[in-house]
Structures are given as structure tokens and as C-alpha cells.
Design an enzyme around this catalytic site. Structure first.
Site, PDB file in Angstrom:
ATOM      1  N   HIS A 142      42.663  32.278  49.834  1.00 41.10           N
ATOM      2  CA  HIS A 142      41.519  31.431  50.219  1.00 41.10           C
ATOM      3  C   HIS A 142      41.828  29.951  49.977  1.00 41.10           C
ATOM      4  CE1 HIS A 142      38.244  34.628  50.470  1.00 41.10           C
ATOM      5  NE2 HIS A 142      39.328  35.283  50.134  1.00 41.10           N
ATOM      6  N   HIS A 194      37.526  37.983  43.325  1.00 42.75           N
ATOM      7  CA  HIS A 194      38.215  36.699  43.140  1.00 42.75           C
ATOM      8  C   HIS A 194      37.642  36.037  41.883  1.00 42.75           C
ATOM      9  CE1 HIS A 194      40.629  36.580  46.885  1.00 42.75           C
ATOM     10  NE2 HIS A 194      39.706  37.429  47.269  1.00 42.75           N
ATOM     11  N   ASN A 218      43.011  43.521  42.637  1.00 39.97           N
ATOM     12  CA  ASN A 218      43.543  42.341  43.310  1.00 39.97           C
ATOM     13  C   ASN A 218      42.625  41.149  43.125  1.00 39.97           C
ATOM     14  OD1 ASN A 218      44.492  44.745  45.632  1.00 39.97           O
ATOM     15  ND2 ASN A 218      45.979  43.518  44.534  1.00 39.97           N
ATOM     16  N   ASP A 247      47.029  50.527  50.773  1.00 42.07           N
ATOM     17  CA  ASP A 247      48.249  50.433  51.593  1.00 42.07           C
ATOM     18  C   ASP A 247      49.500  50.729  50.762  1.00 42.07           C
ATOM     19  OD1 ASP A 247      48.253  48.153  50.055  1.00 42.07           O
ATOM     20  OD2 ASP A 247      48.534  46.742  51.719  1.00 42.07           O
ATOM     21  N   GLY A 248      49.330  50.939  49.450  1.00 40.57           N
ATOM     22  CA  GLY A 248      50.487  51.197  48.588  1.00 40.57           C
ATOM     23  C   GLY A 248      51.225  49.918  48.215  1.00 40.57           C
ATOM     24  N   HIS A 250      49.167  46.605  47.791  1.00 42.57           N
ATOM     25  CA  HIS A 250      48.232  45.843  46.945  1.00 42.57           C
ATOM     26  C   HIS A 250      48.019  46.499  45.590  1.00 42.57           C
ATOM     27  CE1 HIS A 250      47.315  43.728  50.642  1.00 42.57           C
ATOM     28  NE2 HIS A 250      46.624  42.852  49.941  1.00 42.57           N
ATOM     29  N   ASP A 273      40.909  45.505  54.273  1.00 44.25           N
ATOM     30  CA  ASP A 273      41.191  44.063  54.171  1.00 44.25           C
ATOM     31  C   ASP A 273      42.121  43.640  55.311  1.00 44.25           C
ATOM     32  OD1 ASP A 273      40.802  41.577  53.009  1.00 44.25           O
ATOM     33  OD2 ASP A 273      42.321  41.821  51.468  1.00 44.25           O
ATOM     34  N   LEU A 306      50.323  37.603  48.929  1.00 47.11           N
ATOM     35  CA  LEU A 306      49.689  38.566  49.841  1.00 47.11           C
ATOM     36  C   LEU A 306      48.451  37.925  50.459  1.00 47.11           C
ATOM     37  CD1 LEU A 306      49.757  41.975  47.909  1.00 47.11           C
ATOM     38  CD2 LEU A 306      51.077  41.367  49.935  1.00 47.11           C
ATOM     39  N   ALA A 307      48.296  38.101  51.756  1.00 44.84           N
ATOM     40  CA  ALA A 307      47.140  37.537  52.469  1.00 44.84           C
ATOM     41  C   ALA A 307      46.554  38.618  53.360  1.00 44.84           C
ATOM     42  CB  ALA A 307      47.579  36.326  53.295  1.00 44.84           C
TER      43      ALA A 307
HETATM   44 ZN   LIG Z   1      39.990  38.915  48.834  1.00 47.10          ZN
END
Ligand SMILES: [Zn+2]
Length: 377
Positions: A142, A194, A218, A247-248, A250, A273, A306-307
Site C-alpha cells: 500500500h 495491516h 501477512n 497459495d502456499g 504467503h 487477494d 509480495l503484492a
Molecule cells: Zn493486504
């Protein structure tokens, strides 16, 4: 109104299995599940061989799909493309998710979703505002220049949805009790994410106003022996749900299994996500002026952070089954539990009176078709 049906070797209705059965619906509502031998001759139906029909998948965190980022194309047309892309992966309903934005763009997004729902764009459950009320120290991908701490008065200025569900992810240590109460009183579902809070920053008055925790593990303060952090609080707050990315990449499968062991049944569910690259032809997009690329199945920004994720709901379900979760639980984590988290009492089960919404998977859990409010895609 005419009756319609789909059938398969197995139907999981959210509580039990039916073998060689058909799901029958009329208009937008489920009539019931009958065995194939009892299905009236005059009902035309589509049969899916070697498949399972499950309650329609619901993804509460979708930033984009089909080459569209909601942040970059804040419109009901954009949302339609995102829903189409996710249907290829079994998602019947989703919350388009706006990553931290200006108040003007938040306003635009709320109006676009209201329009999408009024225009009956299939698959739009509401909106997820992820930020901009987040913690600078856990900003992830972000833009932290957009972060601020809203007052109830500032919150009241947004054109909140008249229909559909609203989920907000915020760092609850930064929100006042008054702002949290304002959100709750106005029907907003509040999830902590977050967040870099320590235990002492999370008094009970705040956690009791928190419905859930966003993408467990996360972008949240970790669990440590002397400091439980947000991860410890998320795992031990029984009334609150946790969404998790499977997803293995994150989250390690072992960490997922640990959460599954600790959380009460029904309080852990899957989100993707996903970003613009899902169900699209390109492997990159721009977020806040920064290029995000798929590298080794990971979505990363120029700093390697990671995004978001490059995965669909069907693959996410297949992963948790591979990690040892039984099929029924996995399917509920993709539908029944997120429906409960959003207080939807007509989604997440295949029962008479519920919306005619289902996901059809092959034996490898890849999506074959999706039924949304009586229409097969
Ligand atoms: Zn987020």
C-alpha cells in the site's frame, strides 16, 4: 416460472453429500436437491460427469482480475470484468477490494459498487475497503502516504452502500472506539489488518468491535513468546474470523494447519487477494505508479515485496486439501464460512430458499462451471 437443474455424481450442500443427484432451482432460488432417478422427465438439465457441485465460492478479497485492477478502473464495467475472470476459477460472489486510496476514489468506488449491484452485475456481493486506515509499519504494497486516522465525522461523509455488504480492513490500534462504533452502527463489517499492534494496544473494548482479521499472518505483528502480537490475538479471539491466503507462498502450509487447529470451526476461511493478472493475458500491472510482476508465480513489486496473489479460489481449495484438510471443510472455507462472516443468510449452503448459486468442480478441483443466481456460466 420454469424449473432448471444441474446434476453430478456428487453434490455437497454445505452439510452433507448427495450422490447421483440434481440441484433444482426456480428463477433465482433453490428448490431442492433430488436424486437423479426422481428428477421429473420434463426438467432439462446439464449433467457434469466425475464432478462435485458445491455451494458457490465467495472470495472476500479480490483486487483485480482479467487485466483489470479495481484501483485503476473504478467502475461497474471494470467490476464486471473482474467477476468474469474469477468465475473461471469457481468464484460465484466476491467483494471487489479497493487498496488504500484517496477519499475521492473511495467515494467513487462505493458509488461504482452501488451501481453494479443495482444493475444486477452477477457476482458482486459488496465492497472491501482495505485501508487507507492502516499502520505505516505494516503497509505491504500500500501507498502509506494515503494513510490517515478517520474521525466518525469523516466516516459519515462517505456514500456508504445502500445494498450489499461492506467490509473494512483497518489497523484497529489506530481507530478510536468512536470510529469503530460508528462503522459497526452503520452496518460495516470491521476486520483488523495491516496492523502492528502490541497486546496492550488492543483493549477488549476494541477487540469486541472487531469482526475478523485480514489475511492472517501477512502484514500483522507476529506471535512471539513475550508478545502475542496481532497474530496471537487473531488466533485466540474466538468470536472473530480470520481470512487466509492459501497459495502456499504467503503462508506456510504448517502455519495454515496451526491456525486451523486453534480457530473454532467456521472462523477460518480462504481469500485469494488476487490481482489483475488472474484470468488475464499479461503478467504485470501498475499499482500507484509501480509495476507489479508475476515472478515464479509470486506477485512482487520492484523491491521484491509480495503484492497480492496470483491464484484462484479453485486452486486455493485444492491446496488446502493437499495440505490435509478434508474436502468438506475445504469447500466450507471457500463458501459457507465467508457467507457467515458477511452475515449472508441466503448464500453458502445449497438449501431450499437460498440463492441458486453453486460451483462445479472436476475431480482435480478445477472449476467446470459456476451458477450465479440461477444463471450458469
Ligand atoms: Zn493486504
Amino acid at each position: 416460472m420454469a424449473l432448471n437443474a444441474i446434476s453430478a455424481n456428487r453434490i455437497f450442500d454445505g452439510t452433507r453429500y448427495h450422490h447421483d443427484a440434481a440441484l433444482v432451482w426456480e428463477g433465482q432460488k433453490i428448490k431442492g436437491i433430488v436424486s437423479l432417478s426422481e428428477l421429473p422427465q420434463n426438467i432439462e438439465h446439464q449433467h457434469f460427469d466425475d464432478s462435485i457441485i458445491a455451494p458457490g465460492f465467495i472470495d472476500l478479497q479480490v483486487n483485480g482480475g482479467g487485466d483489470i485492477m479495481f484501483n485503476n478502473d473504478i467502475s461497474s464495467d471494470g467490476v464486471n470484468v473482474i467477476c468474469q475472470a474469477h468465475r473461471k476459477h469457481g468464484t460465484a460472489y466476491l467483494l471487489p477490494t479497493l487498496i488504500s486510496s484517496t477519499p475521492e476514489d473511495i467515494t467513487k468506488a462505493l458509488m461504482a459498487i452501488d451501481k453494479a449491484i443495482s444493475n444486477n452485475i452477477p457476482g458482486v456481493l459488496g465492497i472491501h475497503l482495505e485501508g487507507p486506515w492502516l499502520n505505516h509499519d505494516k503497509k505491504g504494497a500500500h501507498n502509506s502516504e494515503l494513510f490517515y486516522t478517520p474521525t466518525p465525522e469523516q466516516l459519515s461523509e462517505f456514500p456508504w452502500l445502500s445494498k450489499g455488504k461492506t467490509l473494512v480492513t483497518a489497523a484497529i490500534e489506530n481507530l478510536s472506539i468512536e470510529s469503530l462504533e460508528w462503522l459497526k452502527e452503520n452496518g460495516v463489517i470491521v476486520s483488523c489488518g495491516h496492523s502492528n499492534a502490541k497486546l496492550e494496544q488492543l483493549p477488549q473494548e476494541k477487540t469486541k468491535l472487531t469482526d475478523g482479521f485480514t489475511h492472517l499472518y501477512n502484514a500483522m505483528s507476529p506471535f512471539e513468546g513475550r508478545e502475542p502480537g496481532i497474530v496471537g490475538t487473531a488466533l485466540l479471539t474466538d468470536h472473530a474470523w480470520c481470512s487466509i491466503i492459501t497459495d502456499g507462498i504467503h503462508v506456510h502450509p504448517q502455519s495454515f494447519l496451526l491456525a486451523n487447529r486453534i480457530k473454532p470451526q467456521g472462523k477460518l476461511f480462504i481469500v485469494t487477494d488476487a490481482m489483475a493478472t488472474l484470468g488475464s493475458t499479461t503478467n504485470q500491472f501498475v499499482l500507484d505508479g509501480e509495476i507489479i510482476r508475476v515472478v515464479d508465480n509470486k506477485l512482487v513489486n520492484s523491491r521484491g515485496n509480495l503484492a497480492g496473489a496470483h491464484i484462484g479460489m479453485d486452486e486455493s481449495v485444492a491446496n488446502v486439501i493437499k495440505w490435509g484438510i478434508d474436502e468438506q471443510q475445504a469447500l466450507k472455507m471457500a463458501s459457507t464460512y465467508p457467507a457467515q462472516a458477511m452475515n449472508c443468510n441466503d448464500l453458502g449452503l445449497l438449501q431450499p430458499g437460498y440463492r441458486a448459486t453453486a460451483t462445479i468442480l472436476n475431480s482435480k478441483y478445477r472449476s467446470q462451471a459456476v451458477l450465479v443466481d440461477g444463471n450458469i456460466f
